[in-house]
Design a protein around this motif. Structure first.
Motif, PDB file in Angstrom:
ATOM      1  N   ALA A  82       0.815  -1.216   0.000  1.00 30.47           N
ATOM      2  CA  ALA A  82       0.000   0.000   0.000  1.00 30.47           C
ATOM      3  C   ALA A  82       0.844   1.260   0.000  1.00 30.47           C
ATOM      4  N   GLU A  83       2.151   1.129   0.278  1.00 32.40           N
ATOM      5  CA  GLU A  83       3.031   2.300   0.257  1.00 32.40           C
ATOM      6  C   GLU A  83       2.965   3.008  -1.092  1.00 32.40           C
ATOM      7  N   GLN A  84       2.813   2.238  -2.150  1.00 27.39           N
ATOM      8  CA  GLN A  84       2.787   2.815  -3.491  1.00 27.39           C
ATOM      9  C   GLN A  84       1.529   3.649  -3.726  1.00 27.39           C
ATOM     10  N   LYS A  85       0.486   3.423  -2.918  1.00 27.79           N
ATOM     11  CA  LYS A  85      -0.769   4.145  -3.084  1.00 27.79           C
ATOM     12  C   LYS A  85      -0.929   5.264  -2.058  1.00 27.79           C
ATOM     13  N   GLY A  86       0.143   5.517  -1.296  1.00 29.81           N
ATOM     14  CA  GLY A  86       0.074   6.550  -0.272  1.00 29.81           C
ATOM     15  C   GLY A  86      -0.702   6.143   0.961  1.00 29.81           C
ATOM     16  N   GLU A  87      -0.923   4.842   1.135  1.00 26.76           N
ATOM     17  CA  GLU A  87      -1.689   4.343   2.278  1.00 26.76           C
ATOM     18  C   GLU A  87      -0.825   3.466   3.182  1.00 26.76           C
ATOM     19  N   GLY A  88       0.452   3.767   3.252  1.00 25.93           N
ATOM     20  CA  GLY A  88       1.368   2.953   4.026  1.00 25.93           C
ATOM     21  C   GLY A  88       1.491   3.416   5.457  1.00 25.93           C
ATOM     22  N   THR A  89       2.707   3.245   6.016  1.00 24.26           N
ATOM     23  CA  THR A  89       2.944   3.510   7.430  1.00 24.26           C
ATOM     24  C   THR A  89       2.638   4.951   7.812  1.00 24.26           C
ATOM     25  N   GLY A  90       3.153   5.896   7.020  1.00 22.82           N
ATOM     26  CA  GLY A  90       2.962   7.304   7.347  1.00 22.82           C
ATOM     27  C   GLY A  90       1.505   7.690   7.411  1.00 22.82           C
ATOM     28  N   ALA A  91       0.720   7.247   6.426  1.00 22.13           N
ATOM     29  CA  ALA A  91      -0.709   7.574   6.393  1.00 22.13           C
ATOM     30  C   ALA A  91      -1.428   6.958   7.589  1.00 22.13           C
ATOM     31  N   ALA A  92      -1.054   5.731   7.944  1.00 23.03           N
ATOM     32  CA  ALA A  92      -1.697   5.058   9.077  1.00 23.03           C
ATOM     33  C   ALA A  92      -1.388   5.778  10.384  1.00 23.03           C
ATOM     34  N   ILE A  93      -0.146   6.241  10.553  1.00 17.72           N
ATOM     35  CA  ILE A  93       0.242   6.953  11.768  1.00 17.72           C
ATOM     36  C   ILE A  93      -0.479   8.291  11.869  1.00 17.72           C
ATOM     37  N   LEU A  94      -0.585   8.993  10.759  1.00 19.93           N
ATOM     38  CA  LEU A  94      -1.301  10.269  10.768  1.00 19.93           C
ATOM     39  C   LEU A  94      -2.759  10.074  11.156  1.00 19.93           C
ATOM     40  N   ARG A  95      -3.387   9.027  10.621  1.00 20.16           N
ATOM     41  CA  ARG A  95      -4.781   8.743  10.989  1.00 20.16           C
ATOM     42  C   ARG A  95      -4.883   8.440  12.484  1.00 20.16           C
ATOM     43  N   TYR A  96      -3.894   7.733  13.014  1.00 24.90           N
ATOM     44  CA  TYR A  96      -3.896   7.370  14.430  1.00 24.90           C
ATOM     45  C   TYR A  96      -3.931   8.616  15.311  1.00 24.90           C
ATOM     46  N   PHE A  97      -3.064   9.578  15.021  1.00 18.57           N
ATOM     47  CA  PHE A  97      -2.977  10.767  15.866  1.00 18.57           C
ATOM     48  C   PHE A  97      -4.073  11.782  15.559  1.00 18.57           C
ATOM     49  N   THR A  98      -4.468  11.934  14.305  1.00 33.05           N
ATOM     50  CA  THR A  98      -5.525  12.893  13.984  1.00 33.05           C
ATOM     51  C   THR A  98      -6.884  12.407  14.491  1.00 33.05           C
ATOM     52  N   ALA A  99      -6.997  11.101  14.742  1.00 33.30           N
ATOM     53  CA  ALA A  99      -8.251  10.565  15.297  1.00 33.30           C
ATOM     54  C   ALA A  99      -8.322  10.760  16.807  1.00 33.30           C
ATOM     55  N   PHE A 128       8.115   9.149  11.089  1.00 34.36           N
ATOM     56  CA  PHE A 128       8.513  10.494  11.508  1.00 34.36           C
ATOM     57  C   PHE A 128       7.645  11.585  10.889  1.00 34.36           C
ATOM     58  N   ILE A 129       6.528  11.190  10.271  1.00 29.61           N
ATOM     59  CA  ILE A 129       5.656  12.161   9.615  1.00 29.61           C
ATOM     60  C   ILE A 129       4.798  12.922  10.613  1.00 29.61           C
TER      61      ILE A 129
END
Length: 225
Positions: A82-99, A128-129
């Motif tokens: 999913a990293e290739q679709k922009g749904e990898g680790t960084g996106a998951a971490i951002l969702r975690y904290f923004t939620a 680190f995002i």
């Protein structure tokens, strides 16, 4: 958390020296990272911090470990493709904290795989995002070559690895908490700062290698298909 320490004891990690101040670490809204050597560092992180974890999607399907990771630890599972679709680790971490998930620390190992502890390979920048402090940890396992089982989880099947750990009287691991890296610099700059700090604390070189290189090596020796 005490159960994790008990498991470490059963695996032969009787004493685990640590350094660095834990009292000043944020109770929430931060990420703890470290170099990844095997099962013991995961258990130590759970014992020390009780964090949520970022784990690869394949872990969800493992017997025993999968349900524990999903239902008990509330892991964030990431599909590497999913990293290739922009749904990898960084996106998951951002969702975690923004939620609003600020009541618990988040832990991950930016190398994305385990190593033999002789170098620190490239860090993935997804850790680190998020605009939160990052606390690096330098983790080392020592053993006598030819006399003791190697506690690093490299190219070995998990049952054999666990049996090897339990077959000797004790195993050695040390954890050093390093200075927190504040929000501000770019994710790549923070990743390199954490990587350099860990390598310096361990007195090992930086290696220009990645998770993909590790997987290619394991395929080449027949460990994986």
């Amino acid at each position: 958390r005490h159960a994790c320490r008990a498991i470490l004891f059963l695996l032969g990690f009787l004493w685990i020296p640590t350094s660095g101040m834990q009292a000043g670490l944020p109770q929430d809204g931060c990420i703890v990272v470290g170099n990844h050597l095997g099962v013991a560092d995961i258990l130590w992180m759970l014992y020390a911090y009780g964090p949520a974890f970022v784990a690869k999607e394949e872990v969800r399907g493992l017997p025993v470990v999968g349900p524990i990771s999903d239902l008990l630890l509330k892991c964030i599972f990431v599909d590497r493709l999913a990293e290739q679709k922009g749904e990898g680790t960084g996106a998951a971490i951002l969702r975690y904290f923004t939620a609003g998930q600020l009541g618990r620390r988040l832990c991950l190992f930016p190398e994305g795989t385990t190593s033999n502890g002789r170098q620190v390979i490239n860090f993935r920048t997804g850790a680190f995002i998020a605009d939160v402090p990052v606390i690096p940890h330098a983790i080392r396992c020592s053993f006598r070559q030819g006399w003791q089982f190697d506690p690093h989880y490299t190219a070995i099947q998990l049952p054999r690895y666990l049996l090897g750990l339990m077959s000797q009287p004790w195993n050695s691991m040390r954890v050093d908490r390093l200075e927190a890296i504040p929000p501000g610099p770019s994710p790549r700059e923070r990743a390199e700062a954490a990587r350099l700090a860990i390598a310096k604390a361990l007195n090992v070189p930086l290696a220009d290698a990645s998770y993909k290189d590790k997987m290619a090596y394991e395929v080449s020796i027949g460990h994986k298909k």
